[in-house]
Design a protein around this motif. Structure first.
Motif, short mmCIF file in Angstrom:
data_model
loop_
_atom_site.label_atom_id
_atom_site.label_comp_id
_atom_site.label_asym_id
_atom_site.label_seq_id
_atom_site.Cartn_x
_atom_site.Cartn_y
_atom_site.Cartn_z
N ASP A 50 0.84 -1.21 0.00
CA ASP A 50 0.00 0.00 0.00
C ASP A 50 0.87 1.25 0.00
O ASP A 50 0.57 2.24 -0.68
CB ASP A 50 -0.91 0.00 1.22
N LYS A 51 1.95 1.22 0.76
CA LYS A 51 2.86 2.38 0.81
C LYS A 51 3.53 2.61 -0.55
O LYS A 51 3.73 3.75 -0.96
CB LYS A 51 3.91 2.16 1.89
N LEU A 52 3.88 1.52 -1.22
CA LEU A 52 4.52 1.65 -2.53
C LEU A 52 3.54 2.18 -3.58
O LEU A 52 3.91 2.98 -4.44
CB LEU A 52 5.07 0.29 -2.98
N LEU A 53 2.30 1.72 -3.50
CA LEU A 53 1.28 2.21 -4.43
C LEU A 53 0.98 3.69 -4.17
O LEU A 53 0.93 4.50 -5.10
CB LEU A 53 0.00 1.38 -4.28
N ASP A 54 0.79 4.05 -2.89
CA ASP A 54 0.48 5.43 -2.54
C ASP A 54 1.65 6.37 -2.86
O ASP A 54 1.43 7.53 -3.22
CB ASP A 54 0.14 5.54 -1.05
N GLY A 55 2.87 5.86 -2.75
CA GLY A 55 4.05 6.69 -3.00
C GLY A 55 4.42 6.79 -4.46
O GLY A 55 5.36 7.51 -4.82
N GLY A 56 3.70 6.06 -5.31
CA GLY A 56 3.98 6.13 -6.75
C GLY A 56 5.21 5.36 -7.17
O GLY A 56 5.82 5.66 -8.20
N TYR A 57 5.57 4.31 -6.40
CA TYR A 57 6.74 3.50 -6.75
C TYR A 57 6.37 2.31 -7.62
O TYR A 57 7.18 1.83 -8.41
CB TYR A 57 7.42 2.98 -5.47
N ILE A 58 5.14 1.81 -7.46
CA ILE A 58 4.68 0.67 -8.24
C ILE A 58 3.26 0.93 -8.72
O ILE A 58 2.58 1.84 -8.25
CB ILE A 58 4.70 -0.65 -7.42
N LYS A 59 2.81 0.12 -9.66
CA LYS A 59 1.42 0.16 -10.11
C LYS A 59 0.99 -1.23 -10.54
O LYS A 59 1.84 -2.10 -10.80
CB LYS A 59 1.26 1.15 -11.26
N LYS A 60 -0.29 -1.44 -10.56
CA LYS A 60 -0.84 -2.73 -10.98
C LYS A 60 -1.40 -2.60 -12.37
O LYS A 60 -2.21 -1.72 -12.65
CB LYS A 60 -1.94 -3.18 -10.01
N SER A 61 -0.91 -3.45 -13.27
CA SER A 61 -1.37 -3.45 -14.66
C SER A 61 -1.97 -4.82 -14.94
O SER A 61 -1.25 -5.80 -15.07
CB SER A 61 -0.22 -3.15 -15.61
N PHE A 62 -3.30 -4.87 -14.99
CA PHE A 62 -4.03 -6.13 -15.08
C PHE A 62 -3.63 -6.98 -13.86
O PHE A 62 -3.85 -6.58 -12.74
CB PHE A 62 -3.74 -6.84 -16.40
N PHE A 63 -2.97 -8.12 -14.06
CA PHE A 63 -2.58 -8.95 -12.92
C PHE A 63 -1.08 -8.90 -12.67
O PHE A 63 -0.54 -9.71 -11.93
CB PHE A 63 -3.02 -10.40 -13.16
N LYS A 64 -0.40 -7.92 -13.28
CA LYS A 64 1.05 -7.83 -13.15
C LYS A 64 1.46 -6.63 -12.30
O LYS A 64 0.77 -5.62 -12.26
CB LYS A 64 1.69 -7.74 -14.54
N ILE A 65 2.61 -6.78 -11.66
CA ILE A 65 3.16 -5.68 -10.88
C ILE A 65 4.17 -4.94 -11.75
O ILE A 65 4.98 -5.55 -12.44
CB ILE A 65 3.81 -6.19 -9.58
N LYS A 66 4.08 -3.63 -11.76
CA LYS A 66 4.97 -2.81 -12.57
C LYS A 66 5.67 -1.78 -11.68
O LYS A 66 5.09 -1.28 -10.72
CB LYS A 66 4.18 -2.06 -13.66
N LEU A 67 6.90 -1.47 -12.02
CA LEU A 67 7.63 -0.42 -11.32
C LEU A 67 7.51 0.88 -12.10
O LEU A 67 7.61 0.88 -13.33
CB LEU A 67 9.11 -0.79 -11.19
N THR A 68 7.29 1.97 -11.41
CA THR A 68 7.35 3.28 -12.07
C THR A 68 8.83 3.59 -12.31
O THR A 68 9.72 2.86 -11.87
CB THR A 68 6.73 4.37 -11.19
N LYS A 69 9.09 4.68 -13.01
CA LYS A 69 10.48 5.06 -13.29
C LYS A 69 11.27 5.25 -12.00
O LYS A 69 12.41 4.79 -11.87
CB LYS A 69 10.51 6.34 -14.12
N THR A 70 10.63 5.90 -11.02
CA THR A 70 11.30 6.13 -9.73
C THR A 70 11.53 4.81 -8.99
O THR A 70 12.62 4.56 -8.46
CB THR A 70 10.45 7.06 -8.84
N GLY A 71 10.50 3.97 -8.97
CA GLY A 71 10.61 2.69 -8.29
C GLY A 71 11.65 1.79 -8.92
O GLY A 71 12.41 1.10 -8.22
N GLU A 72 11.71 1.79 -10.24
CA GLU A 72 12.69 0.95 -10.94
C GLU A 72 14.12 1.39 -10.63
O GLU A 72 15.00 0.56 -10.39
CB GLU A 72 12.45 1.00 -12.45
N GLU A 73 14.35 2.70 -10.62
CA GLU A 73 15.70 3.20 -10.36
C GLU A 73 16.14 2.88 -8.93
O GLU A 73 17.28 2.46 -8.71
CB GLU A 73 15.75 4.71 -10.60
N LEU A 74 15.24 3.05 -7.96
CA LEU A 74 15.59 2.76 -6.57
C LEU A 74 15.85 1.27 -6.37
O LEU A 74 16.79 0.87 -5.68
CB LEU A 74 14.46 3.22 -5.63
N GLY A 75 15.02 0.43 -6.98
CA GLY A 75 15.21 -1.02 -6.86
C GLY A 75 16.49 -1.48 -7.52
O GLY A 75 17.21 -2.34 -6.98
#
Length: 222
Positions: A49-74
Motif C-alpha cells: 500500500d505504501k509503494l502504491l500510494d508513494g507512486g513506486y509501483i502500479k498494478k497493470s491487469f494482474f502484473k506488478i509494474k515499477l514506475t520510473k522512480t521505483g525501478e531506479e531505486l530497486g
C-alpha cells in the motif's frame, strides 16, 4: 561529500521492497499477487500500500509494474547489495556463507558515489559471488578510474606476476567449469607465465593454456 547515508526505517523498508520487486521482475516473475505476497512476508504487511500510494509501483491487469522512480531505486539497491557482496568476498575474504546477511545490513547506507568507488576498485565486476548480474553504474559506462582497481582481468597482469584469483565469470561455459575443476578457484595463487601466443597460467605444479578471451573472464587480485 557524504559516502554514508542514514535513512529512516520507512525508507529502508521501501528500498528493500523495491529491491525484491526489481529482482523478481528481472527473473520474469511479475505476478502482482505472488510478488506482493513475497514482499509483504519479507518486509512488512502494509508495504505494498505504501509503494502504491508513494507512486513506486502500479498494478497493470494482474502484473506488478515499477514506475520510473521505483525501478531506479530497486536497481540501485540491488547494485549496492551485489557490489558489497563482491567487496566482502574478494577484498575482505569474508566467510562466503555470511556475505548475504552482512550485505543486507550495509546496502542501504552506501551512497551512489561510494558504490561507484567500490565498483572501480573491483574492476567493474559483472556478477556477484552467486553469479547474479550487477547492474551497471555511471562509472562502468564512462570507465571512470577514480581509484586504481585492485581486481582486474588476468589478461592485464604482467608476465611473471603472482596474483590471487578472485572469481571467474562462467556464463555457463563448460570450459570455464573445467578451469574450476583444475584448481582455478577463488583464493588460488596463480602466476602468469606467458601471454603469447596464448596465455599460460601456472597454479601449483600445473600449467594451463587459455585464450585471451578466457583470460578476460578470469578476475584476479594484485
Amino acid at each position: 561529500m557524504a559516502v554514508i547515508e542514514h535513512k529512516s526505517k520507512e525508507n529502508i523498508d521501501i528500498e528493500e521492497a523495491l529491491g525484491v520487486i526489481w529482482t523478481s521482475i528481472q527473473k520474469g516473475e511479475d505476478s502482482f499477487e505472488k510478488v506482493s505476497k513475497k514482499v509483504q512476508e519479507g518486509v512488512e504487511p502494509d508495504i505494498i500500500d505504501k509503494l502504491l500510494d508513494g507512486g513506486y509501483i502500479k498494478k497493470s491487469f494482474f502484473k506488478i509494474k515499477l514506475t520510473k522512480t521505483g525501478e531506479e531505486l530497486g536497481k540501485q539497491l540491488t547494485r549496492r547489495h551485489r557490489l558489497t557482496e563482491r567487496l566482502l568476498a574478494d577484498v575482505l575474504d569474508f566467510n562466503r556463507s555470511l556475505i548475504e546477511q552482512v550485505a543486507c545490513n550495509i546496502e542501504h547506507n552506501l551512497s551512489s558515489d561510494l558504490a561507484d568507488s567500490i565498483c572501480t576498485l573491483l574492476g567493474h565486476p559483472k556478477q556477484c559471488p552467486h553469479g547474479n548480474p550487477i547492474p551497471e553504474g555511471e562509472c562502468c559506462k564512462k570507465s571512470l578510474d577514480k581509484i586504481e582497481s585492485i581486481v582486474e582481468p588476468l589478461s592485464k597482469s604482467d608476465v611473471g606476476e603472482e596474483v590471487t584469483l578472485s572469481y571467474i565469470v562462467t556464463s555457463g561455459d563448460e570450459y570455464m567449469h573445467k578451469l574450476l575443476s583444475l584448481g582455478l578457484v577463488p583464493g588460488a595463487k596463480v602466476v602468469l607465465n606467458k601471454k603469447e601466443p596464448t596465455f599460460v597460467i601456472k597454479i601449483g605444479d600445473t600449467q594451463i593454456a587459455v585464450s585471451k578471451e578466457i583470460a578476460d573472464f578470469i578476475y584476479v587480485r594484485k
